[in-house]
Enzyme design. Structure first.
Site, PDB file in Angstrom:
ATOM      1  CB  CYS A  16      -8.660  16.181  -7.062  1.00  0.00           C
ATOM      2  SG  CYS A  16      -9.113  17.326  -8.373  1.00  0.00           S
ATOM      3  CB  CYS A  19      -5.704  20.045  -9.013  1.00  0.00           C
ATOM      4  SG  CYS A  19      -7.341  20.495  -8.408  1.00  0.00           S
ATOM      5  CG  ASP A 420      13.017  -6.929   5.274  1.00  0.00           C
ATOM      6  OD1 ASP A 420      13.960  -7.323   4.586  1.00  0.00           O
ATOM      7  OD2 ASP A 420      13.139  -6.473   6.426  1.00  0.00           O
ATOM      8  CG  ASP A 620      11.951  -3.900  10.017  1.00  0.00           C
ATOM      9  OD1 ASP A 620      12.475  -4.326   8.976  1.00  0.00           O
ATOM     10  OD2 ASP A 620      12.443  -4.079  11.147  1.00  0.00           O
ATOM     11  CG  ASP A 624      12.583  -3.239   4.213  1.00  0.00           C
ATOM     12  OD1 ASP A 624      13.152  -3.990   3.402  1.00  0.00           O
ATOM     13  OD2 ASP A 624      12.565  -3.441   5.433  1.00  0.00           O
TER      14      ASP A 624
END
Length: 733
Positions: A16, A19, A420, A620, A624
């Site tokens: 976590c 940690c 985008d 995509d 990006d």
């Protein structure tokens, strides 16, 4: 004076965000360490030390904190280690479920009047491996939390399941001969199995996040063809030097950033710059490593290598953005920091209170254990995984893949969506946007252009031929066809010498735009690519003009309108030219538009928007990836690059922009269910714990209340299965 030295140490054992914080503090206390950054997503610690230092000192500090550090390994070795660990977790989960299932079935069928109870020794045999073999990781993590003076979900699981298991063992061993005691083995086994499921899903998400970097690295060619003294030789990329001449054949990726010295071609830079159309390349033009060369052989002078290349800078941006996105500490972990010690104290008070009150020690112990049983986090263990499974399951049926729990946590706060352009709001392939004929009609003009382009693989040729096919036009054969490098194509049709190409072809023929000048100027302002159809020969003349451009995807306008209805603003951020960007923005009603933006600037713009609210980025392409990682929520469009999908928390399995508002909606609803489930889980505890402490709730009723809380949580989560996207056809991928 020696400069700083950096170490990147793989860290294992972190479960976590707390940690990661403990590892940072442990490394920060080592003398000479100037800066420490621990990335939970890729499980690495980036350490800067003054001068030289033995890495063994840093490894020892991590080991002392209760975690394991190693020297850096190759990407292949790291990937293999992570795959092996994920394989181990998957088998542990499956075996734990198989052992817990027979224990929980009798509890599920009891409300229907069926009393199937396994013998005590069978329950013990099934629950013990789950408790102490598959649940060992929770005891280890709980011990680390205790040593650090903190409480977390692992500690809660360890205490609650141990209480249920211990009480069951006590009831079994003290039961009268021939009687069937009330046992709670199923509670401890089911909780461990469910929490193991959550841990497994978390490990998968971490692995997918880290694979974004590996996918970027894969774009770098490993070898290049160097031209030295007229000889061609294939060498490793790391053997190249600045100024070396590199030969790039058609269809190959550019191995370096450089400048074209010889040859003419086109470069597909869509994955790097966002430019939707191939970019002409001739001597003097810059090329970017990772882009794909088109139809011509190019000789390139190397100008940037290694860490200074554009692709390397994109990789660094993704790494930095991922490191800056520390996982949000879960609500359960925050509450458990107070809840766990409070339950322990209350259990001790219950034990001592009943004993001092005059009750028998056995009664005092049973009441104290009842407190721990009602506090056993069965509903807490179910709250998140059931909601996530129901929500992500129904989302996947509609083409939405939610991979990141942080996306679920932040979606309800999204105030802005950054799109985008190429491949996201537009189709990403050129189409004929406009055409005009000087004389005759546009149909004849299109047939003539189609004849010239017949058999060509160029994207603009495909656009012309697609238009001919859509209109049902017959395309004739041309003779004496020849490619005019850097200008276009020419051929003879019905005895006429025709040519189709760019403005350079027009200028070489000594022709002017004439009556098409105004149209050409307007279409160029829109960012369109122009192709002129001319007749050559004794009396050269202009026959017509074509304007090519990207087209809007179906559903793009509806997507922006749905976001507006949800009070979410839309923004357009693209590496494409200003003209085409403004045409798209105007068609969709997007007011904020920025064009010709480099990948670094995309990430910076997203970071700027985050100052005013929670931002989702939709893209995509490789260009990006930094912005997807820098945003609060990254959404990758289906059909895009693997890099974009790895960097995003949500992937749309189809390229339909309407899935963007739908993804935000189901994410919000799923997160709302998680919060509702946690509320009900804590309500049962808040009511049940005092009743158990005052002896009004024996362990049997405590177990029943715990089961009821689980039923409530599961039933609430299953309501998500009725969700359907608004105004979107159910097209299953």
């Amino acid at each position: 004076m020696n400069g700083p030295t950096t170490f990147d140490l793989p860290i294992s054992g972190m479960t976590c965000a707390s940690c990661a914080g403990r590892v940072e503090r442990a490394l920060g206390k080592v003398p000479g360490v100037q800066r420490v950054s621990v990335n939970l997503a890729n499980e690495r610690a980036h350490v800067e030390v003054l001068g030289q230092m033995d890495p063994g000192v840093l490894i020892a500090a991590v080991d002392k904190a209760g975690y394991t550090a190693t020297l850096p390994q190759s990407e292949t070795a790291t990937d293999a280690r992570q795959a092996l660990r994920l394989h181990h977790e998957r088998w542990s989960l499956l075996l734990a479920i198989l052992l817990a299932l027979p224990l929980v079935v009798p509890m599920l069928v009891e409300p229907f009047g069926l009393h199937w109870m396994l013998p005590a020794w069978v329950q013990f045999a099934l629950a013990t491996p789950v408790q102490f073999i598959f649940g060992a990781r929770f005891y280890i993590a709980a011990w680390k939390a205790v040593r650090a003076g903190a409480g977390n979900m692992d500690l809660l699981v360890a205490i609650g399941t141990s209480a249920g298991y211990g009480l069951s063992l006590y009831e079994w061993l003290t039961a009268a001969t021939g009687s069937m005691p009330h046992l709670y083995f199923e509670a401890s086994a089911v909780v461990i199995a469910l929490v193991l499921l959550g841990k497994y899903l978390e490990s998968r998400a971490k692995r997918q996040t880290a694979s974004a970097i590996r996918a970027l690295e894969a774009l770098r060619p490993e070898r290049a063809i160097r031209v030295l003294d007229g000889r061609e030789e294939e060498i490793a990329i790391n053997a190249l030097k600045l100024g070396d001449l590199v030969l790039v054949k058609p269809g190959e990726r550019f191995p370096v950033d450089g400048e074209v010295v010889e040859g003419r071609s086109h470069a597909d830079e869509a994955l790097i710059s966002g430019e939707s159309l191939p970019v002409p390349k001739q001597p003097g033009d810059k090329v970017t490593g990772g882009a794909i060369n088109g139809e011509g052989r190019l000789l390139v002078s190397t100008q940037a290598l290694g860490a200074e290349s554009v692709l390397a800078r994109i990789i660094r941006l993704v790494e930095e953005a991922q490191a800056a996105k520390a996982p949000i500490q879960k609500l359960v972990d925050k509450v458990s920091q107070v809840f766990v010690p409070a339950v322990l104290v209350l259990a001790v008070i219950t034990l001592m209170g009943w004993w001092l009150y005059g009750a028998s020690l056995e009664t005092a112990i049973i009441n104290a254990v009842a407190v721990l049983v009602i506090a056993c986090p069965c509903a807490l263990g179910l709250a998140t995984p059931t909601a996530i499974m129901a929500g992500t399951g129904v989302a996947a049926r509609h083409g939405i893949l939610i991979k990141d729990a942080e996306a679920l946590e932040r979606a309800h706060e999204v105030s802005a969506v950054v799109f985008d352009k190429t491949g996201t709001l537009t189709c990403g392939a050129p189409k004929i946007a406009h055409m005009a004929a000087v004389e005759g009609n546009a149909t004849v003009l299109l047939q003539q252009a189609g004849a010239l382009q017949r058999g060509s693989e160029h994207p603009l040729a495909k656009a012309v031929l697609d238009a001919c096919h859509e209109q049902g036009l017959n395309v004739a054969d041309v003779s004496a066809s020849q490619s005019l490098t850097g200008r276009g194509i020419a051929g003879t049709l019905d005895g006429r010498q025709l040519a189709l190409g760019n403005r350079r072809l027009l200028e070489e023929g000594g022709l002017s735009a004439g009556e098409l000048a105004e149209s050409a100027k307007a279409w160029e302002a829109e960012g369109r690519t122009l192709s002129w159809l001319i007749e050559q020969g004794a009396r050269p003349r202009v026959l017509g003009l074509f304007a090519f451009g990207d087209t809007l995807k179906p559903g793009a306008l509806e997507a922006v309108e749905q976001l507006k209805a949800q009070h979410i603003s839309s923004h357009l951020l693209t590496g494409d030219n200003r003209g085409s960007a403004h045409v798209v923005a105007q068609a969709l009603g997007i007011e904020d538009v920025q064009a010709e933006v480099l990948p670094a600037d995309k990430a910076a713009r997203v970071a700027e928007l985050r100052k005013t609210g929670v931002v989702a980025m939709v893209g995509d392409g490789i260009n990006d990836a930094p912005a997807l990682a820098a945003a609060d929520i990254g959404i990758a469009m289906g059909g895009g690059t693997d890099v974009a999908m790895h960097a995003a928390g949500i992937t749309l399995m189809r390229g339909d922009p309407r899935l963007v508002p739908a993804a935000l909606e189901i994410s919000r609803k799923t997160y709302a269910k998680i919060r509702q489930n946690l509320f009900w889980a804590f309500v049962y505890n808040l009511i049940g714990i005092p009743l158990a402490a005052f002896g009004l709730l024996n362990p049997v009723l405590a177990g029943a209340a715990m089961a009821l809380s689980s039923v409530s949580v599961v039933s609430n989560a299953l309501l998500l299965k009725t969700w359907k996207p608004k105004d979107l056809e159910d097209q299953r991928p």
